[in-house]
Design an enzyme around this catalytic site. Structure first.
Site, PDB file in Angstrom:
ATOM      1  N   ARG A   1      -0.261 -10.723  11.252  1.00 19.51           N
ATOM      2  CA  ARG A   1      -0.073  -9.280  11.388  1.00 19.51           C
ATOM      3  C   ARG A   1       1.195  -9.069  12.210  1.00 19.51           C
ATOM      4  O   ARG A   1       1.631  -9.953  12.958  1.00 19.51           O
ATOM      5  CB  ARG A   1      -1.267  -8.630  12.096  1.00 19.51           C
ATOM      6  CG  ARG A   1      -2.598  -8.783  11.372  1.00 19.51           C
ATOM      7  CD  ARG A   1      -3.712  -8.126  12.181  1.00 19.51           C
ATOM      8  NE  ARG A   1      -4.997  -8.207  11.495  1.00 19.51           N
ATOM      9  CZ  ARG A   1      -5.879  -9.191  11.651  1.00 19.51           C
ATOM     10  NH1 ARG A   1      -5.600 -10.201  12.482  1.00 19.51           N
ATOM     11  NH2 ARG A   1      -7.027  -9.186  11.008  1.00 19.51           N
TER      12      ARG A   1
ATOM     13  N   LYS B   1      -6.910  -9.044  16.305  1.00 22.41           N
ATOM     14  CA  LYS B   1      -7.758  -7.904  15.999  1.00 22.41           C
ATOM     15  C   LYS B   1      -9.220  -8.281  16.192  1.00 22.41           C
ATOM     16  O   LYS B   1      -9.682  -9.296  15.687  1.00 22.41           O
ATOM     17  CB  LYS B   1      -7.517  -7.466  14.546  1.00 22.41           C
ATOM     18  CG  LYS B   1      -8.159  -6.146  14.184  1.00 22.41           C
ATOM     19  CD  LYS B   1      -7.737  -5.738  12.786  1.00 22.41           C
ATOM     20  CE  LYS B   1      -8.338  -4.391  12.398  1.00 22.41           C
ATOM     21  NZ  LYS B   1      -7.944  -3.995  11.031  1.00 22.41           N
TER      22      LYS B   1
ATOM     23  N   HIS C   1       3.163  -5.295   6.648  1.00 17.31           N
ATOM     24  CA  HIS C   1       1.869  -5.852   6.259  1.00 17.31           C
ATOM     25  C   HIS C   1       1.874  -6.380   4.828  1.00 17.31           C
ATOM     26  O   HIS C   1       1.012  -7.178   4.454  1.00 17.31           O
ATOM     27  CB  HIS C   1       0.776  -4.791   6.433  1.00 17.31           C
ATOM     28  CG  HIS C   1      -0.531  -5.356   6.907  1.00 17.31           C
ATOM     29  ND1 HIS C   1      -0.679  -6.020   8.109  1.00 17.31           N
ATOM     30  CD2 HIS C   1      -1.763  -5.381   6.327  1.00 17.31           C
ATOM     31  CE1 HIS C   1      -1.935  -6.398   8.256  1.00 17.31           C
ATOM     32  NE2 HIS C   1      -2.611  -6.041   7.189  1.00 17.31           N
TER      33      HIS C   1
ATOM     34  N   ARG D   1       1.872 -10.144   4.697  1.00 18.67           N
ATOM     35  CA  ARG D   1       0.563 -10.760   4.949  1.00 18.67           C
ATOM     36  C   ARG D   1      -0.297 -10.699   3.688  1.00 18.67           C
ATOM     37  O   ARG D   1      -0.971 -11.667   3.332  1.00 18.67           O
ATOM     38  CB  ARG D   1      -0.118 -10.042   6.120  1.00 18.67           C
ATOM     39  CG  ARG D   1      -1.529 -10.524   6.441  1.00 18.67           C
ATOM     40  CD  ARG D   1      -1.999  -9.841   7.717  1.00 18.67           C
ATOM     41  NE  ARG D   1      -3.434  -9.813   7.862  1.00 18.67           N
ATOM     42  CZ  ARG D   1      -4.167 -10.762   8.465  1.00 18.67           C
ATOM     43  NH1 ARG D   1      -3.569 -11.826   8.953  1.00 18.67           N
ATOM     44  NH2 ARG D   1      -5.470 -10.622   8.578  1.00 18.67           N
TER      45      ARG D   1
ATOM     46  N   HIS E   1     -10.140 -12.999   9.213  1.00 17.43           N
ATOM     47  CA  HIS E   1     -11.124 -11.993   8.809  1.00 17.43           C
ATOM     48  C   HIS E   1     -12.520 -12.409   9.254  1.00 17.43           C
ATOM     49  O   HIS E   1     -12.924 -13.561   9.047  1.00 17.43           O
ATOM     50  CB  HIS E   1     -11.129 -11.818   7.284  1.00 17.43           C
ATOM     51  CG  HIS E   1      -9.911 -11.141   6.755  1.00 17.43           C
ATOM     52  ND1 HIS E   1      -9.505 -11.239   5.449  1.00 17.43           N
ATOM     53  CD2 HIS E   1      -8.983 -10.345   7.370  1.00 17.43           C
ATOM     54  CE1 HIS E   1      -8.399 -10.537   5.273  1.00 17.43           C
ATOM     55  NE2 HIS E   1      -8.066  -9.991   6.418  1.00 17.43           N
TER      56      HIS E   1
ATOM     57  N   TYR F   1      -8.223  -9.584  -2.136  1.00 17.48           N
ATOM     58  CA  TYR F   1      -7.092 -10.256  -2.769  1.00 17.48           C
ATOM     59  C   TYR F   1      -7.471 -10.881  -4.105  1.00 17.48           C
ATOM     60  O   TYR F   1      -6.600 -11.130  -4.936  1.00 17.48           O
ATOM     61  CB  TYR F   1      -6.509 -11.295  -1.811  1.00 17.48           C
ATOM     62  CG  TYR F   1      -6.022 -10.658  -0.536  1.00 17.48           C
ATOM     63  CD1 TYR F   1      -4.931  -9.796  -0.537  1.00 17.48           C
ATOM     64  CD2 TYR F   1      -6.689 -10.870   0.661  1.00 17.48           C
ATOM     65  CE1 TYR F   1      -4.500  -9.175   0.610  1.00 17.48           C
ATOM     66  CE2 TYR F   1      -6.265 -10.258   1.829  1.00 17.48           C
ATOM     67  CZ  TYR F   1      -5.176  -9.410   1.793  1.00 17.48           C
ATOM     68  OH  TYR F   1      -4.758  -8.786   2.950  1.00 17.48           O
TER      69      TYR F   1
END
Length: 321
Positions: free
Chosen positions: A138, A163, A269, A272, A295, A304
């Site tokens: 990120r 995050k 982004h 990424r 994640h 994705y």
């Protein structure tokens, strides 16, 4: 003489800092809480509750046409105020007023397009974008990298306090290593010049400055991508060199996209997103990609797979038969 109680927004800032939320989150929460109070003619939040919260959220959606994510950001800020600061029950089911975010497919560049954009860039900005695309970082993760987080021997990056407060390990592309080593030599010279001038300290998270009094000037704690100027820390008031600001990188990417002749909406982004998509295209397991991206839930990574299947689930059009 009895001390005056701290103002409400100062109390909000205090608790946010105790919980180690980022400065950006602090700014956002204070902004929305102030907006909420002003919307209700400066009534104190203790005198209000669920009905006033719903009225404010309705105004944002109907009158200001804000996105669902923005509406939920406002909701999170006000719920934080009532739960953590006022210790007051709103009297409503929070999920019932949370806006449903629309499902979208992220913009993804082909490998050729990503390389074309990178080739239109130079210097430190090119190096940052190479890490966004080559390591799946990120933007904030790349800008907040510390010297100690770069492991050339293991060819990996340690992404700390990302995050959700999680840390992870991701790859360091072999093609970036030489350029990154050269860059760090220049950063080390800059750091020494700062020390010679009486500066050289850097922001340390979670009260580490008190625990390790001299660590803020140590080489290993310095940002990999320091700013080219000093600035005043908004929390401590100390003048120091922070990391690069994202605005300059955003401008550099926009210019590079135009120069490469790519007609897509490309931001930081996007690289990424492209990193994850290209790994899946190359046959890597989705759980591996999930870990590299950081994640918590594989469902987030699953987006994705939908990007891969764009165009009617990869079914050939009858026009092309």
């Amino acid at each position: 003489m009895e001390a005056r109680p701290r103002k409400l927004l100062d109390q909000v800032r205090d608790i946010i800092r105790v919980k180690h939320y980022s400065y950006r989150t602090e700014e956002s929460y204070v902004y929305w809480i102030r907006r909420y109070i002003l919307f209700h003619q400066k009534r104190h939040p203790r005198e209000m509750g669920g009905a006033e919260l719903e009225a404010f959220l309705t105004h944002l959606a109907v009158e200001e046409h804000v996105a669902a994510s923005t509406q939920n950001q406002a909701l999170n800020a006000i719920v934080f105020l009532y739960r953590e600061v006022l210790k007051q029950d709103l009297g409503i089911q929070i999920e019932s007023v949370r806006a449903k975010r629309s499902r979208y497919l992220p913009t993804v560049l082909t490998q050729e397009e990503a390389i074309a954009v990178i080739r239109q860039m130079s210097g430190v900005y090119q190096l940052v974008v190479k890490l966004l695309y080559g390591s799946g970082l990120r933007l904030t993760e790349a800008l907040q990298l510390r010297v100690k987080d770069v492991d050339f021997a293991q060819q990996q990056l340690v992404v700390r306090d990302a995050k959700g407060g999680e840390s992870r390990v991701t790859m360091l592309p072999a093609s970036v290593m030489d350029a990154l080593k050269d860059h760090l030599q220049g950063v080390k010279r800059l750091h020494q010049q700062d020390l010679d001038k009486g500066y050289g300290s850097v922001y340390l998270p979670f009260a580490l400055e008190r625990k390790y009094p001299n660590a803020d000037r140590a080489w290993i704690w310095q940002f990999v991508f320091p700013s080219d100027r000093f600035s005043r820390d908004p929390r401590s008031g100390i003048t120091r060199r922070h990391h690069l600001h994202e605005s300059g990188l955003n401008r550099a990417i926009k210019q590079a996209v135009r120069a490469a002749g790519i007609e897509k909406r490309v931001g930081c982004h996007t690289f990424r997103h492209s990193f994850a998509t290209h790994l899946l295209q190359n046959g890597y397991d989705i759980r591996t990609v999930q870990e590299l991206l950081g994640h918590k839930d594989v469902k987030t990574t699953m987006i994705y797979t939908h990007v891969l299947n764009r165009g009617g689930k990869a079914v050939r059009s009858p026009l092309d038969l």
